[in-house]
Design an enzyme around this catalytic site. Structure first.
Site, mmCIF file in Angstrom:
data_model
loop_
_atom_site.group_PDB
_atom_site.id
_atom_site.type_symbol
_atom_site.label_atom_id
_atom_site.label_comp_id
_atom_site.label_asym_id
_atom_site.label_seq_id
_atom_site.Cartn_x
_atom_site.Cartn_y
_atom_site.Cartn_z
ATOM 1 N N HIS A 16 29.777 43.265 -19.008
ATOM 2 C CA HIS A 16 29.884 42.918 -17.597
ATOM 3 C C HIS A 16 30.959 43.721 -16.877
ATOM 4 C CE1 HIS A 16 31.340 40.543 -14.135
ATOM 5 N NE2 HIS A 16 30.043 40.385 -13.933
ATOM 6 N N HIS A 70 22.550 34.250 -18.135
ATOM 7 C CA HIS A 70 23.463 35.204 -17.513
ATOM 8 C C HIS A 70 24.512 35.667 -18.515
ATOM 9 C CE1 HIS A 70 26.844 36.242 -14.662
ATOM 10 N NE2 HIS A 70 25.862 37.021 -14.251
#
Length: 125
Positions: free
Chosen positions: A69, A22
């Protein structure tokens, strides 16, 4: 009548379970402050053995797709501002964790040609 397709029909579902790094992943060698950097992605794949990585993608004001992100540079880079409101020539000067450049999606694809990448599209790309 055609047969309904299942996960077995798609190469990217080649394993019943897939570990995914991730935001590029991190550990003691590449701390979280380097998330979504090429350093993090390459470490996850080349050193930790991940075959799958995940990233979000945002477009700069002039349409360059970047792996990041957040919608803003503020949290993980040494610069401030909304990615969508800045041209690539400005965003490319930002450093993740103070040292790593924000990668374009082209750079991620080129650096990891055999890696499966889960892309979470953010905003209007």
């Amino acid at each position: 009548m055609s047969r309904r397709r299942t996960a077995d029909d798609y190469e990217f579902f080649d394993a019943p379970f897939a570990a995914m790094a991730h935001r590029g992943g991190w550990d003691a060698l590449v701390p979280a402050r380097f998330e979504n950097s090429l350093l993090a992605f390459e470490h996850a794949v080349n050193d930790l053995g991940y075959r799958y990585v995940e990233t979000d993608v945002h477009a700069t004001a002039d349409g360059v797709l970047v792996a990041l992100h957040d919608t803003r540079l503020d949290r993980v880079t040494d610069m401030h501002g909304a990615v969508a409101g800045l041209p690539w020539r400005v965003v490319r000067r930002a450093r993740i964790g103070g040292s790593e450049p924000v990668p374009t999606m082209d750079e991620v694809f080129e650096a990891l040609p055999n890696t499966r990448i889960n892309i979470d599209i953010k905003g209007e790309c």
